[in-house]
Motif scaffolding. Sequence first.
Motif, PDB file in Angstrom:
ATOM      1  N   ILE A   1       0.829  -1.196   0.000  1.00 37.83           N
ATOM      2  CA  ILE A   1       0.000   0.000   0.000  1.00 37.83           C
ATOM      3  C   ILE A   1       0.870   1.255   0.000  1.00 37.83           C
ATOM      4  CG2 ILE A   1      -1.737   1.294   1.298  1.00 37.83           C
ATOM      5  CD1 ILE A   1      -2.771  -1.298   0.015  1.00 37.83           C
ATOM      6  N   LEU A   2       1.940   1.250   0.791  1.00 41.46           N
ATOM      7  CA  LEU A   2       2.764   2.447   0.943  1.00 41.46           C
ATOM      8  C   LEU A   2       3.468   2.857  -0.346  1.00 41.46           C
ATOM      9  CD1 LEU A   2       4.358   1.820   4.455  1.00 41.46           C
ATOM     10  CD2 LEU A   2       2.534   3.402   3.853  1.00 41.46           C
ATOM     11  N   LEU A   3       4.030   1.913  -1.075  1.00 49.44           N
ATOM     12  CA  LEU A   3       4.771   2.259  -2.295  1.00 49.44           C
ATOM     13  C   LEU A   3       3.897   2.933  -3.353  1.00 49.44           C
ATOM     14  CD1 LEU A   3       7.173  -0.804  -2.661  1.00 49.44           C
ATOM     15  CD2 LEU A   3       7.750   1.519  -1.971  1.00 49.44           C
ATOM     16  N   PRO A   4       2.721   2.389  -3.700  1.00 47.89           N
ATOM     17  CA  PRO A   4       1.880   3.099  -4.678  1.00 47.89           C
ATOM     18  C   PRO A   4       1.376   4.460  -4.177  1.00 47.89           C
ATOM     19  CG  PRO A   4       1.193   0.818  -4.506  1.00 47.89           C
ATOM     20  CD  PRO A   4       2.176   1.067  -3.414  1.00 47.89           C
ATOM     21  N   VAL A   5       1.108   4.569  -2.877  1.00 50.93           N
ATOM     22  CA  VAL A   5       0.652   5.859  -2.339  1.00 50.93           C
ATOM     23  C   VAL A   5       1.759   6.898  -2.470  1.00 50.93           C
ATOM     24  CG1 VAL A   5       0.024   7.069  -0.207  1.00 50.93           C
ATOM     25  CG2 VAL A   5      -1.085   4.918  -0.803  1.00 50.93           C
ATOM     26  N   TYR A   6       2.978   6.554  -2.073  1.00 46.72           N
ATOM     27  CA  TYR A   6       4.095   7.486  -2.195  1.00 46.72           C
ATOM     28  C   TYR A   6       4.388   7.820  -3.653  1.00 46.72           C
ATOM     29  CZ  TYR A   6       5.221   7.047   2.752  1.00 46.72           C
ATOM     30  OH  TYR A   6       5.177   7.089   4.126  1.00 46.72           O
ATOM     31  N   ALA A   7       4.289   6.845  -4.535  1.00 48.92           N
ATOM     32  CA  ALA A   7       4.503   7.100  -5.956  1.00 48.92           C
ATOM     33  C   ALA A   7       3.434   8.042  -6.495  1.00 48.92           C
ATOM     34  CB  ALA A   7       4.507   5.784  -6.734  1.00 48.92           C
ATOM     35  N   GLY A   8       2.191   7.844  -6.106  1.00 49.64           N
ATOM     36  CA  GLY A   8       1.109   8.714  -6.556  1.00 49.64           C
ATOM     37  C   GLY A   8       1.246  10.129  -6.038  1.00 49.64           C
ATOM     38  N   VAL A   9       1.597  10.276  -4.768  1.00 45.76           N
ATOM     39  CA  VAL A   9       1.786  11.613  -4.198  1.00 45.76           C
ATOM     40  C   VAL A   9       2.957  12.315  -4.873  1.00 45.76           C
ATOM     41  CG1 VAL A   9       2.459  12.841  -2.084  1.00 45.76           C
ATOM     42  CG2 VAL A   9       0.706  11.077  -1.987  1.00 45.76           C
ATOM     43  N   SER A  10       4.036  11.582  -5.118  1.00 47.50           N
ATOM     44  CA  SER A  10       5.193  12.168  -5.806  1.00 47.50           C
ATOM     45  C   SER A  10       4.829  12.607  -7.214  1.00 47.50           C
ATOM     46  CB  SER A  10       6.345  11.160  -5.869  1.00 47.50           C
ATOM     47  OG  SER A  10       6.760  10.799  -4.590  1.00 47.50           O
ATOM     48  N   LEU A  11       4.050  11.800  -7.917  1.00 46.99           N
ATOM     49  CA  LEU A  11       3.624  12.144  -9.270  1.00 46.99           C
ATOM     50  C   LEU A  11       2.743  13.387  -9.263  1.00 46.99           C
ATOM     51  CD1 LEU A  11       3.520  11.356 -12.290  1.00 46.99           C
ATOM     52  CD2 LEU A  11       1.475  10.043 -11.745  1.00 46.99           C
ATOM     53  N   ILE A  12       1.803  13.464  -8.337  1.00 48.30           N
ATOM     54  CA  ILE A  12       0.929  14.629  -8.255  1.00 48.30           C
ATOM     55  C   ILE A  12       1.737  15.888  -7.923  1.00 48.30           C
ATOM     56  CG2 ILE A  12      -0.921  15.689  -6.879  1.00 48.30           C
ATOM     57  CD1 ILE A  12      -2.213  12.886  -6.788  1.00 48.30           C
ATOM     58  N   CYS A  13       2.706  15.767  -7.006  1.00 48.48           N
ATOM     59  CA  CYS A  13       3.554  16.917  -6.668  1.00 48.48           C
ATOM     60  C   CYS A  13       4.369  17.370  -7.874  1.00 48.48           C
ATOM     61  CB  CYS A  13       4.484  16.572  -5.509  1.00 48.48           C
ATOM     62  SG  CYS A  13       3.641  16.422  -3.936  1.00 48.48           S
ATOM     63  N   PHE A  14       4.966  16.421  -8.586  1.00 51.34           N
ATOM     64  CA  PHE A  14       5.754  16.758  -9.770  1.00 51.34           C
ATOM     65  C   PHE A  14       4.889  17.433 -10.824  1.00 51.34           C
ATOM     66  CE2 PHE A  14       7.182  15.605 -14.048  1.00 51.34           C
ATOM     67  CZ  PHE A  14       8.419  16.253 -14.062  1.00 51.34           C
TER      68      PHE A  14
END
Length: 81
Positions: free
Chosen positions: A50-63
């Motif tokens: 769960i943590l890896l996709p959430v962090y990847a999604g948040v990073s993508l949205i921030c970028f």
Amino acid sequence: MELADRAIGLILASISVTIFTYYTFWVIILPFVDKEHFVHNYFLPQEYAILLPVYAGVSLICFLSVFIGYVMLKSKKKKKV
């Protein structure tokens, strides 16, 4: 150039299928396998599923937000000149 584009597309598609297969096995099938089975050595703990996709999604949205903001500021400066 067309051959290089096809090669890059094939590589990206292969990576995507590999990640999808790994994640699907990790999340859907692995919980039903005994904890002592050797296959658990090839996967991270379930919390990371769960943590890896959430962090990847948040990073993508921030970028994307920073990129869109940068483009908007840059286009605003062009209109002033």
